[in-house]
Design a protein around this motif. Structure first.
Motif, short mmCIF file in Angstrom:
data_model
loop_
_atom_site.label_atom_id
_atom_site.label_comp_id
_atom_site.label_asym_id
_atom_site.label_seq_id
_atom_site.Cartn_x
_atom_site.Cartn_y
_atom_site.Cartn_z
N PHE A 274 0.82 -1.21 0.00
CA PHE A 274 0.00 0.00 0.00
C PHE A 274 0.86 1.26 0.00
O PHE A 274 0.57 2.22 -0.73
CB PHE A 274 -0.93 -0.01 1.22
CG PHE A 274 -2.07 -0.99 1.09
CD1 PHE A 274 -3.05 -0.83 0.13
CD2 PHE A 274 -2.14 -2.09 1.93
CE1 PHE A 274 -4.09 -1.75 0.00
CE2 PHE A 274 -3.17 -3.00 1.81
CZ PHE A 274 -4.16 -2.83 0.84
N VAL A 275 1.92 1.28 0.82
CA VAL A 275 2.77 2.47 0.87
C VAL A 275 3.50 2.66 -0.46
O VAL A 275 3.62 3.78 -0.97
CB VAL A 275 3.78 2.35 2.03
CG1 VAL A 275 4.79 3.50 1.98
CG2 VAL A 275 3.05 2.36 3.36
N GLY A 276 3.96 1.57 -1.06
CA GLY A 276 4.66 1.66 -2.34
C GLY A 276 3.77 2.22 -3.44
O GLY A 276 4.19 3.11 -4.21
N PHE A 277 2.55 1.75 -3.52
CA PHE A 277 1.66 2.26 -4.56
C PHE A 277 1.20 3.69 -4.26
O PHE A 277 0.99 4.49 -5.18
CB PHE A 277 0.45 1.34 -4.71
CG PHE A 277 0.66 0.27 -5.74
CD1 PHE A 277 0.28 0.46 -7.06
CD2 PHE A 277 1.29 -0.91 -5.40
CE1 PHE A 277 0.50 -0.51 -8.01
CE2 PHE A 277 1.51 -1.90 -6.34
CZ PHE A 277 1.11 -1.70 -7.66
N ALA A 278 1.03 4.02 -2.98
CA ALA A 278 0.66 5.40 -2.64
C ALA A 278 1.77 6.36 -3.06
O ALA A 278 1.49 7.42 -3.66
CB ALA A 278 0.41 5.50 -1.13
N MET A 279 3.02 6.00 -2.78
CA MET A 279 4.13 6.86 -3.21
C MET A 279 4.27 6.88 -4.72
O MET A 279 4.66 7.89 -5.31
CB MET A 279 5.43 6.36 -2.57
CG MET A 279 5.52 6.63 -1.09
SD MET A 279 7.15 6.24 -0.42
CE MET A 279 6.97 6.90 1.23
N GLY A 280 3.94 5.77 -5.36
CA GLY A 280 3.99 5.74 -6.81
C GLY A 280 2.99 6.69 -7.43
O GLY A 280 3.30 7.42 -8.40
N PHE A 281 1.78 6.73 -6.90
CA PHE A 281 0.76 7.66 -7.43
C PHE A 281 1.15 9.11 -7.16
O PHE A 281 0.85 9.99 -7.97
CB PHE A 281 -0.60 7.35 -6.81
CG PHE A 281 -1.34 6.25 -7.51
CD1 PHE A 281 -1.87 6.45 -8.79
CD2 PHE A 281 -1.50 5.02 -6.92
CE1 PHE A 281 -2.55 5.43 -9.44
CE2 PHE A 281 -2.18 4.00 -7.57
CZ PHE A 281 -2.71 4.20 -8.84
N ILE A 282 1.78 9.36 -6.02
CA ILE A 282 2.22 10.72 -5.72
C ILE A 282 3.36 11.14 -6.64
O ILE A 282 3.42 12.28 -7.10
CB ILE A 282 2.64 10.83 -4.24
CG1 ILE A 282 1.43 10.62 -3.34
CG2 ILE A 282 3.30 12.17 -3.96
CD1 ILE A 282 1.77 10.55 -1.86
N SER A 283 4.25 10.21 -6.93
CA SER A 283 5.43 10.53 -7.73
C SER A 283 5.09 10.64 -9.21
O SER A 283 5.15 11.72 -9.80
CB SER A 283 6.52 9.48 -7.50
OG SER A 283 7.68 9.79 -8.24
N VAL A 284 4.76 9.52 -9.86
CA VAL A 284 4.40 9.51 -11.28
C VAL A 284 3.15 8.64 -11.41
O VAL A 284 3.24 7.41 -11.54
CB VAL A 284 5.54 8.96 -12.17
CG1 VAL A 284 5.17 9.09 -13.64
CG2 VAL A 284 6.85 9.68 -11.89
#
Length: 451
Positions: free
Chosen positions: A184-194
């Motif tokens: 969940f944290v990885g995908f949340a940061m992914g959506f925030i980044s690109v």
């Protein structure tokens, strides 16, 4: 010396084992489970604190990897932008290196907290479940052991099922929380980044997760079957070795070796299947992974060319979301182990919660202030709970205090049954057992009879 002679009942055999009651077919196929929180039925206040801090540690441990990848990407991006300014490069690298040291310290503490707390509470709760289970079994009426105990697999539940519960609470829940947190944290940061790359990865990650999870589940299943096959072969070898004199006396060495070889063939077949499944599973998983890399790098180049992102962000986002997808696949075996633990916990808790009405577990009853020791049976009828035919009918006799009394009769006539009724293991179907010439046995406090 007085004696009473018992006549054998041809329709009953007191020494015969009671027939086993076959469970209904539907019950044997249906697996009863407890809820997720039902796994923690034996938890106390300290266990709740341990589970709380263990969950925090596991979640922080899982979230550390996506944060590390983001910081690592920033450091790579700064190296590319400041390549001609050595002073700024040194400053940026030192700053990000310190960030990584901080992350390392956090991971060290959170990993220790997560593993230690969950292992500790797993041991505590499982030990308490074992104690409660054994205590519940020992409180059952003797009729329970005559009728139902053989179908309950008591020793299996207190050993194997308890191990499954301990494995689920002490190990798998912590690992499952860590992998889910990473996902969940990885995908949340992914959506925030690109967000464009992350959205595209959502179409690929399920394939990677399913492939990795299926591979793990299939390999664990084949491994369990292989261990069972080798265990069967070991039984053959153990039987031959324990009876080696008999084998030698009948010149059965060749037959013993042949029997052992035949029992190993099943294990060999499972080994071949395991090798094939492992090769196909690893090849399929990494094939999908490399194809996903190719697709994401191609799309990242388009985003960089149009100025929607830069190379560092795109590269770290791809790594982040792919590793997060793999974490979801790694969480699947832990969730399967938790499901097995729920089934095992249901077997243990059902035994603990069953309420068998028995006077033996009651604290109610008459306590005699004076005991003269006389014992009397008045027209007693009795049949074991496991079978309907009578062991004896209209049995009457009197034993005076201080007298020697002999009970004689053929096997199956009920001699041991009389002693069991005196100890209140069983109550008569009809008639009265009197103690001290005036009090019915059924009204006495049970544990006083066993002193």
């Amino acid at each position: 010396m007085r004696e009473v002679e018992l006549h054998a009942n041809q329709n009953s055999d007191q020494n015969a084992l009671p027939p086993m009651e076959q469970p209904p077919e539907s019950n044997s196929r249906t697996k009863v489970t407890v809820s997720y929180f039902g796994l923690f039925a034996a938890a106390d206040t300290l266990d709740y604190f341990l589970m709380f801090f263990g969950s925090i540690g596991a979640c922080v441990h899982g979230a550390a990897l996506p944060v590390f990848i983001i910081l690592f990407g920033h450091m790579i991006d700064s190296l590319g932008k400041l390549i001609f300014d050595l002073h700024k490069v040194y400053s940026q690298v030192s700053k990000h290196a310190m960030y990584l040291v901080y992350i390392g310290v956090v991971v060290l503490l959170s990993a220790w907290l997560g593993v230690a707390c969950w292992m500790q509470t797993g041991e505590r709760q499982t030990a308490r479940l074992r104690f409660m289970y054994l205590q519940s079994v020992l409180r059952k009426d003797i009729s329970f052991f005559d009728t139902e105990a053989r179908d309950k697999n008591i020793m299996y539940h207190i050993s194997s099922d308890a191990i499954l519960v301990q494995d689920a609470i002490g190990d798998k829940i912590g690992h499952g929380l860590r992998y889910l947190s990473q996902f969940f944290v990885g995908f949340a940061m992914g959506f925030i980044s690109v967000w464009q790359l992350t959205l595209l990865t959502l179409a690929v990650v399920p394939l990677i997760a399913v492939a990795g999870g299926a591979y793990t589940v299939i390999m664990s299943t084949l491994s369990e079957k292989g261990e069972a096959a080798y265990a069967e072969a070991g039984k053959v070898a153990e039987e031959v070795i324990s009876q080696v004199r008999t084998v030698h006396s009948f010149v059965g060495e060749d037959k013993a070796v042949e029997a052992y070889s035949m029992s190993l063939k099943n294990a060999l077949k499972l080994g071949k299947k395991s090798g094939l499944a492992k090769g196909v599973g690893i090849g399929f998983t990494y094939g999908i992974l490399l194809c996903a890399w190719a697709l994401l790098l191609w799309y990242a180049s388009i985003l960089v060319r149009h100025g929607d992102t830069n190379g560092g962000k795109a590269f770290t986002t791809i790594i982040n979301v792919i590793f997060s997808g793999l974490a979801l696949g790694q969480a699947a075996p832990n969730l399967a182990a938790i499901a097995k633990g729920r089934v095992a916990a249901a077997n243990i808790i059902s035994m603990i919660e069953e309420d068998y009405s028995t006077s033996k577990s009651s604290d109610e009853g008459i306590v005699l202030s004076k005991v003269d020791g006389n014992l009397e049976f008045c027209k007693v009828h009795f049949a074991y709970p496991s079978r309907s035919n009578m062991v004896f009918e209209d049995l009457s006799f009197l034993v005076d205090a201080g007298r020697t009394f002999a009970i004689v009769g053929p096997s199956g006539s009920g001699k041991s049954t009389i002693i069991s009724m005196v100890q209140r293991f069983y109550d008569p179907a009809s008639g009265i057992n009197k103690f001290s010439r005036r009090v019915d046995f059924c009204l006495l406090l049970v544990h006083l009879l066993n002193i």
